[in-house]
Every structure is written in structure tokens, then in C-alpha cells.
Design a protein around this motif. Structure first.
Motif, PDB file in Angstrom:
ATOM      1  N   PRO A   6       0.849  -1.199   0.000  1.00 26.31           N
ATOM      2  CA  PRO A   6       0.000   0.000   0.000  1.00 26.31           C
ATOM      3  C   PRO A   6       0.879   1.242   0.000  1.00 26.31           C
ATOM      4  O   PRO A   6       1.909   1.269   0.674  1.00 26.31           O
ATOM      5  CB  PRO A   6      -0.800  -0.119   1.305  1.00 26.31           C
ATOM      6  N   LYS A   7       0.469   2.266  -0.736  1.00 28.66           N
ATOM      7  CA  LYS A   7       1.375   3.408  -0.864  1.00 28.66           C
ATOM      8  C   LYS A   7       0.615   4.689  -1.175  1.00 28.66           C
ATOM      9  O   LYS A   7      -0.517   4.665  -1.665  1.00 28.66           O
ATOM     10  CB  LYS A   7       2.412   3.149  -1.957  1.00 28.66           C
ATOM     11  N   ALA A   8       1.275   5.784  -0.854  1.00 34.18           N
ATOM     12  CA  ALA A   8       0.736   7.107  -1.131  1.00 34.18           C
ATOM     13  C   ALA A   8       1.888   8.004  -1.564  1.00 34.18           C
ATOM     14  O   ALA A   8       3.031   7.817  -1.142  1.00 34.18           O
ATOM     15  CB  ALA A   8       0.049   7.679   0.102  1.00 34.18           C
ATOM     16  N   HIS A  28      -0.350  15.831   7.174  1.00 33.94           N
ATOM     17  CA  HIS A  28      -0.300  14.832   6.108  1.00 33.94           C
ATOM     18  C   HIS A  28       0.269  13.520   6.633  1.00 33.94           C
ATOM     19  O   HIS A  28      -0.254  12.435   6.339  1.00 33.94           O
ATOM     20  CB  HIS A  28       0.553  15.355   4.959  1.00 33.94           C
ATOM     21  N   VAL A  29       1.354  13.613   7.414  1.00 36.29           N
ATOM     22  CA  VAL A  29       1.945  12.422   8.006  1.00 36.29           C
ATOM     23  C   VAL A  29       0.964  11.742   8.952  1.00 36.29           C
ATOM     24  O   VAL A  29       0.817  10.514   8.948  1.00 36.29           O
ATOM     25  CB  VAL A  29       3.253  12.802   8.739  1.00 36.29           C
ATOM     26  N   LYS A  30       0.257  12.530   9.752  1.00 41.43           N
ATOM     27  CA  LYS A  30      -0.686  11.963  10.718  1.00 41.43           C
ATOM     28  C   LYS A  30      -1.816  11.220  10.014  1.00 41.43           C
ATOM     29  O   LYS A  30      -2.231  10.134  10.461  1.00 41.43           O
ATOM     30  CB  LYS A  30      -1.270  13.053  11.608  1.00 41.43           C
ATOM     31  N   ARG A  31      -2.314  11.771   8.920  1.00 41.96           N
ATOM     32  CA  ARG A  31      -3.387  11.075   8.186  1.00 41.96           C
ATOM     33  C   ARG A  31      -2.911   9.719   7.699  1.00 41.96           C
ATOM     34  O   ARG A  31      -3.657   8.728   7.749  1.00 41.96           O
ATOM     35  CB  ARG A  31      -3.852  11.932   7.004  1.00 41.96           C
ATOM     36  N   PHE A  32      -1.686   9.655   7.226  1.00 38.17           N
ATOM     37  CA  PHE A  32      -1.121   8.370   6.770  1.00 38.17           C
ATOM     38  C   PHE A  32      -0.976   7.406   7.948  1.00 38.17           C
ATOM     39  O   PHE A  32      -1.375   6.232   7.862  1.00 38.17           O
ATOM     40  CB  PHE A  32       0.220   8.631   6.106  1.00 38.17           C
ATOM     41  N   LEU A  33      -0.437   7.890   9.053  1.00 42.92           N
ATOM     42  CA  LEU A  33      -0.200   7.019  10.193  1.00 42.92           C
ATOM     43  C   LEU A  33      -1.498   6.546  10.839  1.00 42.92           C
ATOM     44  O   LEU A  33      -1.559   5.423  11.350  1.00 42.92           O
ATOM     45  CB  LEU A  33       0.656   7.745  11.244  1.00 42.92           C
TER      46      LEU A  33
END
Length: 309
Positions: free
Chosen positions: A275-277, A300-305
Motif C-alpha cells: 500500500p502506498k501514497a 499529512h503524516v498523521k493522516r497516513f499514520l
């Protein structure tokens, strides 16, 4: 034999000697450690006050610890550990070329605020760690496996670990992600402006910065590296490593990066098997994506984590 014939025979030897000397100078310039942190480029100096506030914040933490590790080849490695009491989450933050762990203080502060224990290693050839030459992530990838195990021993087998790095550090954590012995506790990877492979990056910089062709300097630098560090440069292939990565990956890259070209971020993103963004940050030069808007970067990092932790 006529003198003109002797000169004709000697010319290729002289050219070869000159090329070898140039290759040695290039290798020393690019690979040999320096015992100081270079000044930031002029375009980044406007962030200096904020940068030093983060450094002061890290250094003023009462519970910060100095960690030491001896690698299998007897190289002594150093890192700073910033514990977050009660947290089972931890991140290794990989620094950039000729930086150190403390130069990543802004990211240490960010991840601490997100609830993470933070480890800031000095890679080989940098800071307080041993090593006369910079390995561009290749030897460091194995060192990071050692640091990961040290974190697991510290906070428990139920820990949740993150790999993060910028520039050379981004390449390093991507190389780690391709290792078959990666601990199951590692849940995700974030790489910011990492290169695809060292040979391509060196060839690009030779042309851009020095107006020199890659042949034969890059192959000669690879030979010198094999003699000194034990491996040819072709093995330092981040994109290839990411084809073996099945962890969630976030690739961040500045849209205006002309040091590690933006297309390299796209290529690393395309290579990853899990999975990737991908986040291409408008207006950001190399390693500038955080500084343009720290709040947006953290969000942005928090949404990914939040998806994977």
C-alpha cells in the motif's frame, strides 16, 4: 624510436593517470566523512531560527539518552533516544547526507508530538559514529536492523515501529524496508526526497554541478568503493529494494527538487509493492517540504499514520 612516437604512446598513460586522480578526488569529495555539519544552502537559511528552536527542544529534554551499538564489523555507532513514557510506538529518523541525528530535531519534535518514542542515529561516517567513508545507506541499512531490535528490547515485542528519513535517510529507510529480516513490529515507512540509486544520483550531480560526464568517473568511484567498503555502487539501489517492500509507504518529494530530481520520488513510489501514497509538495526544493508548512506536513503524516497505527 622517434620522440614523437614515445609521446604518442605516453599520452594514453598520462590521460589514464589524470582520470584516476580525478576519480580519487571525486570519491574523496563525495564519500569521505567530514567532522562538521556543512552550512545550509542559502535558500534554506531563512528557516534557521525555527531549526535551532527544535534542536534546543531536543537537547533540553531531561530524559534523553545516548545509545551505543557495536556493529558486527566492530564499528561503534551512536544514537540519541528520546523516550515517550508509556508509548509503544517508536520511529527511527534517518538523517541526510553529511548531517547527523540532531539535524533531524524538527522531525523528532513532530513525531514526539504524535506520540512516538524517537531514535536519532548518526550513520556511519557521520557525527559520533565510526567510519571514514559514507555508505549512502547500504551499510547503514544493516545497522538500522540492529537499532530496531534495540528498540524492541526496550519497549517490548508489542511495539509498533516506523521508519522515516529524508534525502539519504529516505533512501536508507527504503533499503531497510527491502530486507527479508525486517522485524514484524515495523508497520510503515515514510521517505522524503530519497534517491532511486546511488549511481544514477552521482551521474546526475556530476553533470549538473561539475559539468562532467559520468563515464568513467562513476565506474571508477564504484571500483574505489569496492576496494574500501567492500561493495560496488550498483547494489545501492533503492528502487529495487522497494520492489521487495510490502509495508505501507508514504513518499514525499518537493516539486522543485533539482538535487534529487522529483521524478526519483515518483519512481520509488511506483516500485513499492505494498500500500502506498505519494505527496508531491508544490514549491518545495530539496528537503524543504517540511519547512514550507510544518503544520500541513505533520497533518499529512498523521493522516497516513492513522490508517496503519
Amino acid at each position: 624510436m622517434k620522440q614523437s612516437h614515445l609521446i604518442g604512446l605516453a599520452t594514453p598513460l598520462l590521460l589514464s593517470a589524470g582520470t584516476l586522480a580525478t576519480a580519487e578526488s571525486f570519491y574523496q569529495y563525495a564519500f569521505r566523512r567530514i567532522n562538521y555539519i556543512p552550512d545550509a544552502r542559502r535558500s534554506m537559511q531563512k528557516y534557521a531560527a525555527s531549526y535551532y528552536r527544535h534542536v534546543h527542544w531536543v537537547e533540553s529534554q531531561a530524559n534523553i539518552e545516548a545509545w551505543h551499538m557495536t556493529a558486527p564489523d566492530n564499528q561503534r555507532l551512536e544514537a540519541l533516544w528520546l523516550p515517550h513514557p508509556g508509548s509503544k510506538k517508536a520511529v527511527i529518523v534517518g538523517h541526510g547526507y553529511k548531517g547527523t541525528g540532531i539535524t533531524m530535531s524538527n522531525f523528532a519534535h513532530m513525531f514526539y508530538d504524535l506520540g512516538f518514542n524517537v531514535l536519532l542515529p548518526d550513520d556511519r561516517g557521520h557525527g559520533e559514529s565510526d567510519g571514514q567513508y559514507i555508505s549512502f545507506g547500504w551499510l547503514d541499512r544493516l545497522d538500522y536492523l540492529g537499532w530496531l531490535q534495540r528498540i524492541i528490547d526496550r519497549i517490548g515485542a508489542d511495539s509498533q515501529l516506523l521508519l522515516f528519513g529524508t534525502s539519504m535517510g529516505g533512501a536508507t529507510v527504503s533499503l531497510v524496508a527491502g530486507e527479508p529480516s525486517l522485524p514484524k513490529q515495523v508497520k510503515a515507512v515514510i521517505e522524503d526526497c530519497g534517491y532511486t540509486d546511488v549511481e544514477t544520483e552521482l551521474a546526475y550531480l556530476l553533470k549538473k554541478q561539475f559539468h562532467l560526464p559520468p563515464m568513467p568517473l562513476v565506474p571508477l568511484a564504484s571500483f574505489l568503493n569496492y576496494r574500501r567498503l567492500g561493495y560496488p555502487l550498483r547494489v545501492v539501489n533503492v528502487r529495487q529494494a522497494l520492489t521487495r517492500n510490502h509495508l505501507p509507504l508514504l513518499v514525499i518529494h518537493g516539486a522543485e527538487d533539482v538535487y534529487v530530481p522529483t521524478k526519483m520520488g515518483r519512481q520509488n513510489y511506483a516500485a513499492s509493492a505494498g500500500p502506498k501514497a505519494l505527496w508531491i509538495v508544490p514549491g518545495a526544493a530539496h528537503a524543504e517540504s517540511y519547512w514550507i508548512n510544518p503544520e500541513a506536513y505533520q497533518a499529512h503524516v498523521k493522516r497516513f499514520l492513522d490508517i496503519f497505527f
